[in-house]
Scaffold this motif. Structure first.
Motif, mmCIF file in Angstrom:
data_model
loop_
_atom_site.group_PDB
_atom_site.id
_atom_site.type_symbol
_atom_site.label_atom_id
_atom_site.label_comp_id
_atom_site.label_asym_id
_atom_site.label_seq_id
_atom_site.Cartn_x
_atom_site.Cartn_y
_atom_site.Cartn_z
ATOM 1 N N THR A 9 0.819 -1.221 0.000
ATOM 2 C CA THR A 9 0.000 0.000 0.000
ATOM 3 C C THR A 9 0.853 1.272 0.000
ATOM 4 O O THR A 9 0.304 2.374 0.100
ATOM 5 N N ASP B 40 4.660 11.537 -12.007
ATOM 6 C CA ASP B 40 3.228 11.830 -12.190
ATOM 7 C C ASP B 40 2.995 12.607 -13.484
ATOM 8 O O ASP B 40 2.043 12.348 -14.222
ATOM 9 N N SER C 144 2.792 4.518 -1.027
ATOM 10 C CA SER C 144 2.597 5.488 -2.101
ATOM 11 C C SER C 144 3.856 5.557 -2.968
ATOM 12 O O SER C 144 4.913 5.036 -2.604
ATOM 13 N N ARG C 145 3.735 6.235 -4.091
ATOM 14 C CA ARG C 145 4.897 6.410 -4.962
ATOM 15 C C ARG C 145 6.009 7.177 -4.237
ATOM 16 O O ARG C 145 7.186 6.849 -4.371
ATOM 17 N N ASP D 221 6.574 7.184 -0.995
ATOM 18 C CA ASP D 221 7.191 6.293 -0.014
ATOM 19 C C ASP D 221 8.110 5.282 -0.683
ATOM 20 O O ASP D 221 9.143 4.899 -0.122
#
Length: 207
Positions: free
Chosen positions: A86, A202, A88-89, A91
């Protein structure tokens, strides 16, 4: 350790702490358990410069926990999916940056020699470039390409920026006795770096 290995470890530490030119053969021999000035070092190395090259090459070859990252089949995303599904990008990039900082700590004396000592010769620089920097760049570029999910981007350039940012933090903190002159700790710095690289990822995904 063998006598040769003791000489390498002692020499690398002294070269890192004092510089190549300021470290004498006698000092290396004494701290390696040999008779200072007795010539014991030369039974293993032809010169102090040969010892420097051998010591740097020896340290860089110590891959340890990093070895599996060099496998062309290794998947950074796959590893993270298994241990932190789970995350995030940001992290995930933070973890990649932390791994890089740990590698710099492992190579502390080599990094000090390369970044502070202008008396070393080209063979040492060539060893570092081929055996460490190019290897790290390959790993980081592959990780960024995976995290981009197939999106186009100049990921080698992004990898160079990420590696450079992490290296800069380590160098500045090392110069100032372990604390970055900005007063920002490693977690804050690395997270900010991860956020910047994540923004680039992103943006590429949105194109």
């Amino acid at each position: 350790m063998s006598t040769r290995e003791k000489i390498i470890e002692v020499a690398l530490r002294l070269f890192g702490e004092q510089g190549f030119a300021r470290t004498s053969v006698a000092q290396i021999e004494g701290e390696a358990g040999l008779l200072p000035g007795g010539g014991g070092l030369f039974r293993h190395f032809r010169s102090k410069r040969e010892l420097l090259t051998e010591a740097v090459t020896h340290r860089l070859a110590q891959r340890g926990d990093w070895e599996h990252l060099l496998d062309p089949e290794f998947s950074f995303v796959g590893m993270l999916d298994s241990i932190a599904p789970t995350a995030s990008r940001v992290d995930r990039l933070l973890l990649l940056s932390e791994m890089g900082l740990a590698r710099l700590d492992h190579n502390r004396d080599v990094s000090r020699i390369l970044m502070r000592d202008n008396s070393i010769d080209d063979s040492v620089l060539a060893s570092f470039r081929h055996d460490e920097y190019e290897v790290v760049m390959t790993v980081v570029t592959r990780a960024l390409t995976e995290l981009a999910g197939g999106a186009d981007g100049d990921w080698p350039a992004a990898a160079a920026v990420l590696v450079g940012a992490v290296s800069h933090f380590w160098l500045m903190a090392d110069i100032f006795d372990g604390e970055h002159p900005s007063g920002i700790d490693s977690q804050r710095y690395l997270r900010a770096t991860a956020e910047l690289v994540a923004a680039r990822l992103d943006h590429a995904s949105e194109q």
